[in-house]
Design a protein around this motif. Structure first.
Motif, PDB file in Angstrom:
ATOM      1  N   PHE A  53       0.753  -1.151   0.095  1.00  0.00           N
ATOM      2  CA  PHE A  53      -0.022  -0.016  -0.061  1.00  0.00           C
ATOM      3  C   PHE A  53       0.878   1.169  -0.004  1.00  0.00           C
ATOM      4  O   PHE A  53       0.397   2.384  -0.640  1.00  0.00           O
ATOM      5  N   MET A  54       1.883   1.330   0.905  1.00  0.00           N
ATOM      6  CA  MET A  54       2.471   2.751   1.091  1.00  0.00           C
ATOM      7  C   MET A  54       3.900   2.771   0.381  1.00  0.00           C
ATOM      8  O   MET A  54       4.698   3.814   0.958  1.00  0.00           O
ATOM      9  N   ALA A 101      -5.755   8.835  -2.764  1.00  0.00           N
ATOM     10  CA  ALA A 101      -6.262   8.239  -3.909  1.00  0.00           C
ATOM     11  C   ALA A 101      -5.596   6.914  -4.116  1.00  0.00           C
ATOM     12  O   ALA A 101      -6.199   5.905  -4.574  1.00  0.00           O
ATOM     13  N   LYS A 102      -4.435   6.629  -3.868  1.00  0.00           N
ATOM     14  CA  LYS A 102      -3.510   5.519  -3.980  1.00  0.00           C
ATOM     15  C   LYS A 102      -3.888   4.434  -3.179  1.00  0.00           C
ATOM     16  O   LYS A 102      -3.992   3.264  -3.276  1.00  0.00           O
ATOM     17  N   ALA A 103      -4.087   5.043  -1.985  1.00  0.00           N
ATOM     18  CA  ALA A 103      -4.355   3.979  -0.960  1.00  0.00           C
ATOM     19  C   ALA A 103      -5.940   3.312  -1.166  1.00  0.00           C
ATOM     20  O   ALA A 103      -6.022   2.353  -1.010  1.00  0.00           O
ATOM     21  N   ARG A 104      -6.704   4.339  -1.575  1.00  0.00           N
ATOM     22  CA  ARG A 104      -8.086   3.898  -1.982  1.00  0.00           C
ATOM     23  C   ARG A 104      -8.198   2.720  -3.092  1.00  0.00           C
ATOM     24  O   ARG A 104      -8.947   1.915  -3.201  1.00  0.00           O
ATOM     25  N   GLY A 105      -7.236   3.108  -4.009  1.00  0.00           N
ATOM     26  CA  GLY A 105      -6.954   2.131  -5.183  1.00  0.00           C
ATOM     27  C   GLY A 105      -6.517   0.889  -4.721  1.00  0.00           C
ATOM     28  O   GLY A 105      -7.073  -0.254  -4.847  1.00  0.00           O
ATOM     29  N   LEU A 141      -1.341  -7.860   2.860  1.00  0.00           N
ATOM     30  CA  LEU A 141      -1.654  -6.556   2.745  1.00  0.00           C
ATOM     31  C   LEU A 141      -0.473  -5.627   3.232  1.00  0.00           C
ATOM     32  O   LEU A 141      -0.842  -5.267   4.622  1.00  0.00           O
ATOM     33  N   ASP A 142       0.518  -5.366   2.735  1.00  0.00           N
ATOM     34  CA  ASP A 142       1.503  -4.713   3.380  1.00  0.00           C
ATOM     35  C   ASP A 142       1.235  -3.390   3.579  1.00  0.00           C
ATOM     36  O   ASP A 142       0.865  -2.627   2.476  1.00  0.00           O
ATOM     37  N   GLU A 143       1.380  -2.602   4.793  1.00  0.00           N
ATOM     38  CA  GLU A 143       1.201  -1.150   5.163  1.00  0.00           C
ATOM     39  C   GLU A 143      -0.153  -1.068   5.106  1.00  0.00           C
ATOM     40  O   GLU A 143      -0.378   0.184   5.003  1.00  0.00           O
ATOM     41  N   VAL A 144      -1.130  -1.683   5.053  1.00  0.00           N
ATOM     42  CA  VAL A 144      -2.458  -1.478   5.086  1.00  0.00           C
ATOM     43  C   VAL A 144      -2.868  -0.827   6.254  1.00  0.00           C
ATOM     44  O   VAL A 144      -3.577   0.120   6.573  1.00  0.00           O
ATOM     45  N   LEU A 145      -2.295  -1.315   7.179  1.00  0.00           N
ATOM     46  CA  LEU A 145      -2.631  -0.550   8.793  1.00  0.00           C
ATOM     47  C   LEU A 145      -1.900   0.679   8.836  1.00  0.00           C
ATOM     48  O   LEU A 145      -2.499   1.746   9.574  1.00  0.00           O
ATOM     49  N   ALA A 147      -1.731   2.979   6.273  1.00  0.00           N
ATOM     50  CA  ALA A 147      -2.701   3.736   5.646  1.00  0.00           C
ATOM     51  C   ALA A 147      -3.967   4.096   6.620  1.00  0.00           C
ATOM     52  O   ALA A 147      -4.377   4.984   6.230  1.00  0.00           O
ATOM     53  N   ALA A 148      -4.282   3.177   7.161  1.00  0.00           N
ATOM     54  CA  ALA A 148      -5.418   3.178   8.064  1.00  0.00           C
ATOM     55  C   ALA A 148      -5.191   4.311   9.259  1.00  0.00           C
ATOM     56  O   ALA A 148      -5.721   5.297   9.717  1.00  0.00           O
ATOM     57  N   ASN A 149      -3.907   4.061   9.996  1.00  0.00           N
ATOM     58  CA  ASN A 149      -3.239   5.035  10.886  1.00  0.00           C
ATOM     59  C   ASN A 149      -3.385   6.444  10.334  1.00  0.00           C
ATOM     60  O   ASN A 149      -3.533   7.433  11.150  1.00  0.00           O
ATOM     61  N   ARG A 150      -2.870   6.592   9.210  1.00  0.00           N
ATOM     62  CA  ARG A 150      -2.804   8.015   8.620  1.00  0.00           C
ATOM     63  C   ARG A 150      -3.954   8.505   8.115  1.00  0.00           C
ATOM     64  O   ARG A 150      -4.129   9.703   7.461  1.00  0.00           O
TER      65      ARG A 150
END
Length: 212
Positions: A53-54, A101-105, A141-145, A147-150
């Motif tokens: 993700f990030m 936008a990238k995170a939502r993708g 799902l790498d760095e999904v958490l 993305a949620a924290n941010r």
């Protein structure tokens, strides 16, 4: 003498997959641990996919990361990257709206992969060179958490991913320095990777081969 009996991995199906794992904390090694676990699963002939993700690079980190080259050499292990260049909230010239936008993708891509896994028979071997849309035994799902924290994606949407997971898929979520309390009733394994010392605090930049 070298034992080559392990070479030529055959497709197999895991007998006990289906748990949800969360790896978080301010220490180094969350992604490394998840990728290592993916390599272990692929070594048994299971189909593994990594969705990042990030990790889009930054001034000190190249776009082409070392793990990509390694994964490409492992049968049954594939990857893709949805993150924006740079890191959200850093003064690196990247735009926060682009990060969102990238995170939502990435979130939508994760939903698609979970839906495809639900349509597949994960109790059977899967083609090691098959598209992830044909089914996977482990999804990282790498760095999904992170993305949620941010605040780039809603934590409730991460919970929605977990709730939509098919029974036999092993789902691994990583990232974030803050405890993902919203996952408490939805995960089977939680590991905190805690920092005691990190060279970045002394000014060391990310190094090729250890951080990327």
């Amino acid at each position: 003498m070298t034992d080559d009996s392990h070479r030529g991995v055959e497709p197999r199906a895991p007998a006990e997959f289906g748990l949800v794992q969360a790896w978080w904390g301010d220490g180094k090694g969350k992604t490394t641990a998840a990728i290592g676990m993916g390599a272990r699963a692929a070594g048994h002939g299971y189909r593994v996919h990594l969705l990042q993700f990030m990790k889009g690079g930054a001034a000190s980190v190249e776009d082409v990361r070392g793990e990509y080259g390694a994964i490409e050499q492992i049968d049954g292990f594939s990857y893709e990257h949805t993150g924006h260049y740079g890191w959200h909230g850093f003064a690196d010239g990247s735009d926060d709206d682009d990060h969102a936008a990238k995170a939502r993708g990435g979130l939508e891509r994760a939903r698609d992969l979970l839906a495809s896994a639900a349509d597949a028979d994960l109790t059977e071997p899967l083609a090691l060179d098959g598209d992830p849309e044909a089914g996977i035994h482990m999804l990282i799902l790498d760095e999904v958490l992170y993305a949620a924290n941010r605040g780039l994606i809603d934590p409730a949407e991460v919970v929605g991913l977990l709730d939509s997971k098919p029974a036999n898929l092993e789902l691994v979520c990583t990232g974030g320095h803050e405890r993902p309390a919203y996952l408490d009733d939805h995960v089977d394994l939680v590991s905190e990777v805690r920092k005691e010392r990190h060279p970045i605090d002394a000014g060391q930049r990310a190094r090729k081969g250890t951080e990327f």
